[in-house]
Write a protein that holds these residues in place. Structure first.
Motif, PDB file in Angstrom:
ATOM      1  N   ASP A  12      29.729 -26.541 -38.633  1.00 13.20           N
ATOM      2  CA  ASP A  12      30.673 -27.512 -39.184  1.00 13.20           C
ATOM      3  C   ASP A  12      29.844 -28.484 -40.020  1.00 13.20           C
ATOM      4  OD1 ASP A  12      32.293 -29.731 -39.701  1.00 13.20           O
ATOM      5  OD2 ASP A  12      33.331 -29.587 -37.782  1.00 13.20           O
ATOM      6  N   ALA A  15      30.592 -32.342 -39.783  1.00 15.77           N
ATOM      7  CA  ALA A  15      30.130 -33.013 -38.564  1.00 15.77           C
ATOM      8  C   ALA A  15      28.648 -32.755 -38.279  1.00 15.77           C
ATOM      9  CB  ALA A  15      30.967 -32.558 -37.372  1.00 15.77           C
ATOM     10  N   GLN A  30      29.634 -27.979 -28.735  1.00 18.75           N
ATOM     11  CA  GLN A  30      29.226 -28.576 -30.003  1.00 18.75           C
ATOM     12  C   GLN A  30      27.799 -29.059 -29.814  1.00 18.75           C
ATOM     13  OE1 GLN A  30      31.852 -31.708 -31.265  1.00 18.75           O
ATOM     14  NE2 GLN A  30      33.241 -30.282 -32.238  1.00 18.75           N
TER      15      GLN A  30
END
Length: 74
Positions: A12, A15, A30
């Motif tokens: 991502d 982010a 994550q």
């Protein structure tokens, strides 16, 4: 019947983290690095597989990472 399991890491960019997609219920990750991502799979997957499927023996998990490279000059 043998079930196969997978975890996919995708980058991502907004982010700046690796995020997960998986067919292991409850495995949501994550991380900033792939090394940390893999460590967390190895830590959490056995517990989640035991809780969700009653699997207590080691099972293979297919792991892949995908990152799109934008703006690469020829």
């Amino acid at each position: 019947m043998s079930q196969s399991f997978y975890v996919k890491a995708f980058w991502d960019a907004a982010a700046s983290v690796w995020c997960s997609e998986s067919n292991i219920p409850g495995l949501v990750l994550q991380t900033e690095t792939l090394e940390e991502f893999q460590d967390l799979i190895q830590h959490f997957a056995p517990e989640l597989l035991a809780e969700s499927f009653g699997i207590h023996d080691p099972v293979p998990i297919r792991f892949e990472a995908v990152r799109q490279l934008d703006g690469v000059a020829a």
